[in-house]
Design a protein around this motif. Structure first.
Motif, short mmCIF file in Angstrom:
data_model
loop_
_atom_site.label_atom_id
_atom_site.label_comp_id
_atom_site.label_asym_id
_atom_site.label_seq_id
_atom_site.Cartn_x
_atom_site.Cartn_y
_atom_site.Cartn_z
N GLY A 221 -34.45 -1.77 2.91
CA GLY A 221 -34.24 -2.83 3.67
C GLY A 221 -32.73 -3.42 3.00
N GLY A 222 -32.26 -3.60 4.23
CA GLY A 222 -30.74 -4.10 3.97
C GLY A 222 -29.75 -3.14 3.99
N GLY A 223 -30.08 -1.77 3.77
CA GLY A 223 -29.29 -0.75 3.80
C GLY A 223 -28.67 -0.34 5.23
N ILE A 224 -27.60 0.49 5.20
CA ILE A 224 -27.10 1.04 6.69
C ILE A 224 -28.21 1.59 7.54
N THR A 225 -28.16 1.56 8.60
CA THR A 225 -29.08 2.25 9.57
C THR A 225 -28.65 3.83 9.55
N ALA A 226 -28.92 4.42 8.52
CA ALA A 226 -28.72 6.22 8.38
C ALA A 226 -29.80 6.73 7.73
N ILE A 227 -30.21 7.90 7.98
CA ILE A 227 -30.67 8.82 7.28
C ILE A 227 -29.88 9.87 6.76
N TYR A 228 -30.38 10.36 5.54
CA TYR A 228 -29.45 11.52 4.74
C TYR A 228 -29.99 12.71 4.65
N LYS A 229 -29.49 13.69 4.94
CA LYS A 229 -29.73 15.12 4.64
C LYS A 229 -29.56 15.33 3.19
N ILE A 230 -30.45 15.78 2.28
CA ILE A 230 -29.99 16.04 0.66
C ILE A 230 -30.45 17.17 0.40
N ASP A 231 -29.58 17.94 -0.64
CA ASP A 231 -29.86 18.95 -1.30
C ASP A 231 -31.00 18.79 -2.37
N THR A 232 -31.92 19.57 -2.32
CA THR A 232 -33.14 19.65 -3.39
C THR A 232 -32.76 19.86 -4.36
N LEU A 233 -31.35 20.66 -4.72
CA LEU A 233 -31.34 21.06 -6.19
C LEU A 233 -30.17 20.26 -6.90
N THR A 234 -29.48 19.68 -6.09
CA THR A 234 -28.13 18.64 -6.53
C THR A 234 -28.35 17.18 -6.09
N LYS A 235 -27.08 16.64 -6.69
CA LYS A 235 -27.02 15.09 -5.99
C LYS A 235 -26.32 15.11 -4.69
N ASN A 236 -26.15 16.24 -4.16
CA ASN A 236 -25.26 16.19 -2.86
C ASN A 236 -26.03 15.55 -1.63
N ILE A 237 -25.36 14.73 -1.03
CA ILE A 237 -25.75 14.50 0.35
C ILE A 237 -25.12 15.39 1.27
N LEU A 238 -25.91 16.09 2.16
CA LEU A 238 -25.17 17.14 2.90
C LEU A 238 -24.79 16.54 4.27
N GLN A 239 -25.51 15.49 4.67
CA GLN A 239 -25.23 14.85 5.86
C GLN A 239 -25.67 13.31 6.04
N THR A 240 -24.99 12.83 6.86
CA THR A 240 -25.38 11.37 7.24
C THR A 240 -25.41 11.08 8.44
N VAL A 241 -26.82 10.67 9.09
CA VAL A 241 -26.93 10.52 10.61
C VAL A 241 -27.24 8.91 10.71
N THR A 242 -26.28 8.47 11.50
CA THR A 242 -26.38 6.86 11.86
C THR A 242 -26.83 6.61 12.99
N LEU A 243 -27.92 5.57 12.85
CA LEU A 243 -28.62 5.09 14.24
C LEU A 243 -27.66 3.86 14.64
N ALA A 244 -27.08 4.27 15.98
CA ALA A 244 -26.22 3.20 16.34
C ALA A 244 -27.04 2.03 17.11
N GLY A 245 -26.41 0.84 17.03
CA GLY A 245 -27.05 -0.45 17.59
C GLY A 245 -28.22 -1.04 17.33
N ILE A 246 -28.70 -0.73 15.89
CA ILE A 246 -30.17 -0.96 15.59
C ILE A 246 -29.90 -1.74 14.43
N THR A 247 -30.90 -2.16 13.71
CA THR A 247 -30.82 -2.92 12.36
C THR A 247 -31.87 -2.41 11.37
#
Length: 536
Positions: free
Chosen positions: A103-129
């Protein structure tokens, strides 16, 4: 947690029925005259791993009890990206791992690498909270994000699940930043059937109607409550997947003695896993493995609790997901706690888990009608059957239970049969199949041992790296050893050498300070012995 946002979660310092004599004589009489009488159904515990296992039980009455079991999920990524300090949910979908912030974070889900710290993709949900996002689910076509955290005062009147199609997300190699338009996001609103309406606000962390765990199964949404008052979890069902307003119906309750913070269902399998922690003492963490259930319920079958380490190791673990039928991931938020004169900090991390040693092999995936191996003079007759044709089915084999190879396959078939004569002492079989939706699934693994005496026994490994075993035959024998984590990662190997009858010790300096469950594989002259042991 203390010293953080007040709305955030925080840690605080059927009986067996017997026949009467008359009925018994009646059945015997009918039997003597050759009249067929249906076999009586026996209610009890059918799980061989349970303390009260009943081999005659044909109906699981939910009575199975288990010895205490401790397990430490191994670290996969020691520190996740700093953006994910409050990772609150996990979901494996379309061959990738997804998470988001609480709660309180941006309205996004993140595709992450299971071996590293890398975030591969940020998917933002528009118009919601993101009032209090707590869990994420996937049904093969749509994501479901649960904005239903309610621990602030228990009085939310806008409990919501956001639904959107994964087809709107291109691969991260095409775009690392994607926005889902507001018009493509459905809103599933709900209230709890047993909460008086309108909901009334109360004190923080003092409500029965908080929730952080969700799965989608059988065309329904299933919620598992985080009950701050009774320390249990109620299973609620939302009977629909389309946008609208629903009543989440309470159908059963499990006395967990901890707060449930995450849930998932095994891929193609009749197993649900719950994750959670206690808010007293050192904040011990737990898993519940729910299996062999029936009738649209999850708490009426096997309910095996697995004890995890406390918060000083696990942090605040809230995300859990299966990658396949037994292997998956757990994530924890960054956790800081002061116990004078020390301050303990556990960074956000990704762990893996493997349930294969905790779930008995008689439990089959929902899509597998039958899968069995019959041992006939050390030749294995393997057969399987599905309710309908499967586009792609592969029978896999492994002598040690970690690295599987395909030994036969078929396309567009509902059943199969194969005869195999392995040389190893221990033999593992499983089905890999691709269903109509294109998802890859696995059956439970079947273990078949040769009818020979135990050549080795008394395996043990200490935290100092001392590996001990016993040779049970008078002749010296050459063995090599390999050591794996519970999820299959190769830790070390010991070259082949001659060992004599009796107790043998090996000092393995590169296996010091290990914890948890280790798989030891010993090989000799075409024979393979595999053993799961806990580091002492």
């Amino acid at each position: 947690m203390p010293g953080r946002k007040p709305e955030r979660d925080r840690y605080i310092a059927q009986p067996f029925i017997t026949m009467s004599n008359i009925t018994y004589l009646f059945l015997v009489a009918f039997g003597l005259f050759g009249i067929n009488v249906a076999t009586a159904q026996v209610s009890g515990c059918p799980d061989p791993q349970a303390v009260n296992y009943n081999p005659q039980a044909t109906i699981n009455n939910g009575s199975c009890t288990y010895n205490p079991t401790s397990y430490t999920p191994p670290i996969r990524v020691d520190t996740l990206n700093t953006i994910l300090e409050e990772t609150s949910g996990l979901q494996w979908a379309a061959g990738a791992l997804w998470t988001f912030n609480d709660g309180g974070g941006i309205t996004a889900i993140y595709k992450i690498d299971t071996l590293t710290k890398n975030i591969l993709q940020t998917v933002t949900l528009a118009g919601i909270t993101n009032i209090d996002w707590e869990d994420i689910a996937f049904d093969g076509t749509f994501f479901y994000v649960g904005d239903f955290g309610n621990n602030l005062n228990g009085g939310r009147t806008n409990l919501t699940i956001y639904k959107f199609p994964i087809s709107l997300i291109p691969d991260h190699t095409v775009s690392t930043s994607v926005t889902i338009p507001f018009g493509s996001i459905e809103k599933i609103m709900f209230t709890y059937s047993d909460q008086p309406q309108p909901a009334v606000a109360g004190a923080p962390n003092a409500t029965k109607f908080d929730c952080e765990a969700m799965i989608v199964d059988g065309g329904q949404i299933h919620l598992f409550s985080k009950n701050w008052i009774d320390n249990n979890s109620t299973h609620y069902v939302i009977n629909g997947l389309n946008a609208g307003t629903y009543t989440a119906t309470a159908v059963e309750t499990l006395q967990t003695n901890y707060l449930v913070t995450g849930a998932d269902k095994a891929v193609g399998d009749n197993v649900v896993i719950l994750l959670g922690y206690q808010v007293t003492g050192a904040a011990d963490h737990f898993l519940h493995l729910l299996s062999n259930y029936s009738g649209g319920l999850y708490f009426n079958g096997n309910k095996r609790r697995i004890d995890l380490p406390n918060a000083t190791v696990m942090g605040q673990a809230e995300g859990i997901t299966f990658r396949n039928a037994s292997y998956g991931y757990i994530s924890n938020e960054k956790f800081t706690r002061t116990i004078p004169p020390f301050t303990i900090t556990v960074v956000q991390a990704l762990r893996s888990f493997n349930t294969s040693s905790f779930i008995s092999q008689f439990i089959l995936p929902l899509e597998v009608a039958d899968f069995k191996v019959i041992n006939r003079n050390e030749t294995h007759e393997i057969s399987w059957r599905f309710p309908s044709n499967m586009p792609d089915t592969r029978l896999q084999y492994s002598p040690e239970g970690t690295n599987f190879t395909v030994i036969t396959s078929g396309r567009n078939t509902a059943a199969g049969h194969y005869t195999y004569a392995p040389a190893a002492l221990t033999n593992y079989y499983r089905l890999q199949y691709i269903n109509e939706t294109g998802s890859v699934n696995y059956s439970q693994t079947i273990l078949v041992k040769k009818n020979s005496k135990a050549l080795m026994s008394n395996f043990s490994l200490t935290a100092a790296g001392v590996f001990t075993f016993a040779i049970n035959e008078p002749l010296a024998r050459r063995y090599s050893f390999s050591f794996f984590t519970a999820d299959g990662k190769n830790l070390a190997s010991q070259p082949a050498r001659i060992y004599n009858q009796g107790v043998n010790n090996i000092l393995l300096s590169n296996l010091r300070n290990l914890k948890g469950l280790i798989n030891v594989v010993a090989k000799s002259d075409g024979e393979t012995i595999s053993k799961m042991i806990f580091v002492q």
